[in-house]
Motif scaffolding. Structure first.
Motif, PDB file in Angstrom:
ATOM      1  N   ALA A 274       0.894  -1.231  -0.080  1.00 44.08           N
ATOM      2  CA  ALA A 274      -0.030  -0.012   0.134  1.00 44.08           C
ATOM      3  C   ALA A 274       0.973   1.192  -0.064  1.00 44.08           C
ATOM      4  CB  ALA A 274      -0.909   0.063   1.373  1.00 44.08           C
ATOM      5  N   ALA A 275       1.911   1.326   0.725  1.00 42.04           N
ATOM      6  CA  ALA A 275       2.708   2.254   0.908  1.00 42.04           C
ATOM      7  C   ALA A 275       3.646   2.736  -0.469  1.00 42.04           C
ATOM      8  CB  ALA A 275       3.890   2.125   1.853  1.00 42.04           C
ATOM      9  N   ALA A 276       3.971   1.559  -1.131  1.00 41.01           N
ATOM     10  CA  ALA A 276       4.671   1.703  -2.376  1.00 41.01           C
ATOM     11  C   ALA A 276       3.641   2.356  -3.506  1.00 41.01           C
ATOM     12  CB  ALA A 276       5.240   0.208  -2.905  1.00 41.01           C
TER      13      ALA A 276
ATOM     14  N   SER B 211      -6.612   6.905  17.964  1.00 40.31           N
ATOM     15  CA  SER B 211      -5.540   7.265  16.847  1.00 40.31           C
ATOM     16  C   SER B 211      -5.902   6.667  15.591  1.00 40.31           C
ATOM     17  CB  SER B 211      -4.089   6.979  17.515  1.00 40.31           C
ATOM     18  OG  SER B 211      -3.855   5.790  17.603  1.00 40.31           O
ATOM     19  N   LEU B 212      -5.136   7.240  14.653  1.00 43.02           N
ATOM     20  CA  LEU B 212      -5.064   6.901  13.186  1.00 43.02           C
ATOM     21  C   LEU B 212      -3.588   6.556  12.482  1.00 43.02           C
ATOM     22  CD1 LEU B 212      -7.882   9.138  11.628  1.00 43.02           C
ATOM     23  CD2 LEU B 212      -8.204   6.711  12.290  1.00 43.02           C
ATOM     24  N   GLU B 213      -3.280   5.425  11.988  1.00 45.76           N
ATOM     25  CA  GLU B 213      -1.929   5.463  11.204  1.00 45.76           C
ATOM     26  C   GLU B 213      -2.479   5.810   9.767  1.00 45.76           C
ATOM     27  OE1 GLU B 213       0.129   2.094  12.149  1.00 45.76           O
ATOM     28  OE2 GLU B 213      -0.422   2.069  14.096  1.00 45.76           O
ATOM     29  N   LEU B 214      -1.816   6.549   9.090  1.00 47.09           N
ATOM     30  CA  LEU B 214      -2.128   6.919   7.680  1.00 47.09           C
ATOM     31  C   LEU B 214      -0.993   7.328   6.840  1.00 47.09           C
ATOM     32  CD1 LEU B 214      -4.010  10.423   7.353  1.00 47.09           C
ATOM     33  CD2 LEU B 214      -2.518   9.769   9.228  1.00 47.09           C
ATOM     34  N   LEU B 215      -1.041   6.788   5.721  1.00 47.37           N
ATOM     35  CA  LEU B 215      -0.004   7.093   4.727  1.00 47.37           C
ATOM     36  C   LEU B 215      -0.082   8.544   4.114  1.00 47.37           C
ATOM     37  CD1 LEU B 215      -0.106   3.722   2.807  1.00 47.37           C
ATOM     38  CD2 LEU B 215       1.677   4.516   4.601  1.00 47.37           C
ATOM     39  N   GLY B 216       1.121   9.323   4.316  1.00 50.43           N
ATOM     40  CA  GLY B 216       0.857  10.679   3.796  1.00 50.43           C
ATOM     41  C   GLY B 216       1.305  10.776   2.156  1.00 50.43           C
ATOM     42  N   PRO B 217       1.343  11.808   1.547  1.00 46.74           N
ATOM     43  CA  PRO B 217       1.596  11.715   0.137  1.00 46.74           C
ATOM     44  C   PRO B 217       3.098  11.061  -0.437  1.00 46.74           C
ATOM     45  CG  PRO B 217       1.092  13.817   0.679  1.00 46.74           C
ATOM     46  CD  PRO B 217       1.256  13.039   2.046  1.00 46.74           C
TER      47      PRO B 217
ATOM     48  N   GLY C 216       4.035   8.358   1.096  1.00 44.66           N
ATOM     49  CA  GLY C 216       3.881   7.000   1.388  1.00 44.66           C
ATOM     50  C   GLY C 216       4.450   6.522   2.815  1.00 44.66           C
ATOM     51  N   GLU C 217       4.865   7.543   3.557  1.00 43.06           N
ATOM     52  CA  GLU C 217       5.565   7.356   4.863  1.00 43.06           C
ATOM     53  C   GLU C 217       4.163   7.410   5.865  1.00 43.06           C
ATOM     54  OE1 GLU C 217       8.583   6.694   5.829  1.00 43.06           O
ATOM     55  OE2 GLU C 217       9.007   6.656   3.571  1.00 43.06           O
ATOM     56  N   THR C 218       4.485   6.467   6.740  1.00 43.30           N
ATOM     57  CA  THR C 218       3.254   6.510   7.724  1.00 43.30           C
ATOM     58  C   THR C 218       3.524   7.368   8.922  1.00 43.30           C
ATOM     59  OG1 THR C 218       3.158   4.203   7.516  1.00 43.30           O
ATOM     60  CG2 THR C 218       2.358   4.886   9.646  1.00 43.30           C
ATOM     61  N   ARG C 219       2.513   8.155   9.343  1.00 43.73           N
ATOM     62  CA  ARG C 219       2.322   9.248  10.355  1.00 43.73           C
ATOM     63  C   ARG C 219       0.976   8.745  11.359  1.00 43.73           C
ATOM     64  NH1 ARG C 219      -0.776  14.211   9.317  1.00 43.73           N
ATOM     65  NH2 ARG C 219      -1.610  13.755   6.948  1.00 43.73           N
TER      66      ARG C 219
ATOM     67  N   THR D  19      -4.330   3.568   7.459  1.00 44.50           N
ATOM     68  CA  THR D  19      -4.114   1.970   7.208  1.00 44.50           C
ATOM     69  C   THR D  19      -4.463   1.210   8.502  1.00 44.50           C
ATOM     70  OG1 THR D  19      -2.061   2.456   8.040  1.00 44.50           O
ATOM     71  CG2 THR D  19      -2.283   2.313   5.710  1.00 44.50           C
ATOM     72  N   ARG D  20      -4.351   1.716   9.614  1.00 44.92           N
ATOM     73  CA  ARG D  20      -4.478   1.114  11.066  1.00 44.92           C
ATOM     74  C   ARG D  20      -5.322   2.234  11.890  1.00 44.92           C
ATOM     75  NH1 ARG D  20      -2.980  -3.803  12.358  1.00 44.92           N
ATOM     76  NH2 ARG D  20      -2.625  -3.479  14.502  1.00 44.92           N
ATOM     77  N   VAL D  21      -6.122   1.435  12.722  1.00 47.51           N
ATOM     78  CA  VAL D  21      -7.084   2.444  13.548  1.00 47.51           C
ATOM     79  C   VAL D  21      -6.856   1.916  14.846  1.00 47.51           C
ATOM     80  CG1 VAL D  21      -9.270   3.298  13.881  1.00 47.51           C
ATOM     81  CG2 VAL D  21      -8.544   2.827  11.665  1.00 47.51           C
ATOM     82  N   THR D  22      -6.668   2.917  16.162  1.00 48.89           N
ATOM     83  CA  THR D  22      -7.056   2.434  17.373  1.00 48.89           C
ATOM     84  C   THR D  22      -8.117   2.890  18.032  1.00 48.89           C
ATOM     85  OG1 THR D  22      -4.619   2.213  17.719  1.00 48.89           O
ATOM     86  CG2 THR D  22      -5.864   2.612  19.633  1.00 48.89           C
ATOM     87  N   LEU D  23      -8.991   1.968  18.586  1.00 48.89           N
ATOM     88  CA  LEU D  23     -10.263   2.345  18.956  1.00 48.89           C
ATOM     89  C   LEU D  23     -10.376   2.157  20.446  1.00 48.89           C
ATOM     90  CD1 LEU D  23     -12.583   0.231  16.224  1.00 48.89           C
ATOM     91  CD2 LEU D  23     -11.895   2.885  16.318  1.00 48.89           C
TER      92      LEU D  23
END
Length: 412
Positions: free
Chosen positions: A30-32, A138-144, A146-149, A172-176
């Protein structure tokens, strides 16, 4: 990883216009894709009834990435679940329950992806329960690049980032947040004369943990479903009797008063079977609870035009939150959801008049359902929209994640 084109939404009424859909099986894949493609947008389980998830370039479907559920206790004694954003609620809820925990709420359909539900403000029902987005820690997401923040809901821009319509990156990942597991029962009451229901709408919708009511805008509310954590419920609700119970089957969850796990009572549909692709389209509007009776009366004036196209209208409540783009931002709301017959042209023609009837009550449309409101009307309903636009410009200056919906409706 597979690529496809000409994807349709769940009801077959929206055709996605992207070049292709990519379905990576790992986060690295996904990041690629994000790092490589000039335009990319997240695609959930395609349960929206408009183009909110469509965009030029590549649509990224993360449902093939493993859930990788991690349950942890926070330093303040609470519990969280971290999992893949493409995971469907029904696929992970039993595992959360088995670990001794629960989600605070679920939508009526448990087959939607967690990331998509959060991004669009999807909700269940409950006067004291927030939308599904309010469970986000919190959310983990790929920025423009492709790096995760990681963005926490308590961060400076957290309230603007949780409900994001896919415009801030690829989650990409979620903390609930979790709570201790619980059991529930579900019972039906009715029918309720129209005026009796309107006079007692707030009381009726506070009768259980989660309450849903149904009407076709005739002379009555045909049925009220009360989902309660208590093993004991009254035999009557505002004078309407408790209806004979029905056990669960492949079409709907049990309504016989039996206690069962939260994940098999909060949704209307069982997690083990997927409802047939719907012969329907949907619209939904949120009005402050104090306007519920007046808003319903205003819509009933259109009953002769509504009824030929209507399967049923479902009425629910959701607690207020402070998320910038949330339809429940600032007010406890009464939700008026129309499940229409598969008449998209006729419904689109009716919506301007329906929404004009609701305009005096500050009605906000569901982001993932049909609406005729333009950018000016939407802007008037969301005081934090300018701050969200600024957040989008800072997070995605080159418009990697832009969508036609965002440009047309939000002017992002």
């Amino acid at each position: 990883m597979r690529s496809t084109t000409s994807e349709l939404n769940w009801s077959g009424t929206v055709t996605y216009t992207s070049e292709r859909v990519e379905r990576p099986s790992t986060l690295d894949e996904a990041a690629a894709i994000v790092a490589r493609e000039p335009r990319v947008h997240g695609l959930g389980t395609r349960h929206s009834f408009n183009d909110v998830a469509d965009a030029p370039g590549v649509l990224l479907d993360l449902t093939a990435i493993p859930t990788d559920l991690v349950i942890d206790r926070t330093p303040d004694g609470r519990a969280t679940a971290t999992l893949g954003a493409g995971t469907r609620y029904g696929d992970v809820a039993p595992a959360i329950d088995e670990a001794g925990f629960a989600l605070h709420n679920m939508g009526s359909l448990p087959h939607i992806s967690i990331g998509g539900a959060i991004a669009t403000g999807t909700h269940g029902s409950g006067t004291a329960l927030g939308s599904l987005s309010t469970a986000v820690r919190s959310l983990e997401l790929l920025g423009p690049d492709g790096e995760t923040r990681t963005i926490g809901s308590d961060d400076v821009d957290g309230a603007g980032s949780v409900l994001h319509l896919g415009l801030l990156g690829i989650v990409t990942r979620v903390t609930l947040d979790l709570e201790p597991t619980y059991a529930m029962r579900q019972d039906a009451y009715g029918p309720f004369p129209w005026r009796t229901f309107l006079d007692h709408a707030a009381e009726i919708h506070a009768a259980g943990t989660s309450v849903c009511s149904y009407t076709r805008f005739g002379d009555e509310i045909s049925e009220v479903l009360v989902k309660a954590r208590s093993a004991h419920v009254p035999d009557e609700l505002v004078g309407a009797p408790r209806l004979p119970g029905t056990p669960g089957d492949e079409h709907r969850t049990a309504r016989d008063g039996s206690m069962g796990p939260w994940w098999d009572r909060l949704p209307h549909f069982p997690i083990g079977t997927v409802p047939s692709h719907g012969s329907e389209v949907q619209s939904e509007h949120f009005v402050p609870i104090r306007h519920a009776a007046a808003a319903l009366d205003a819509l009933r004036g259109l009953a002769d035009r509504i009824q030929p196209h209507l399967h049923v209208a479902e009425l629910r409540t959701v607690a207020a939150d402070d998320l910038w783009l949330s339809p429940t931002q600032g007010d406890d709301v009464f939700c008026i959801a129309f499940t229409w017959k598969k008449h998209p042209v006729e419904v689109a023609a009716l919506l301007p008049d329906l929404e004009a009837r609701l305009a005096p009550f500050d009605a906000r449309p569901h982001w993932g359902k049909m609406s005729s409101l333009d950018a000016d009307a939407v802007a008037a309903l969301y005081p934090r929209l300018p701050a969200f636009r600024d957040l989008v410009r800072r997070a995605d200056p080159d418009r990697t994640f832009a969508s036609a919906f965002g440009e047309r409706v939000l002017r992002t």
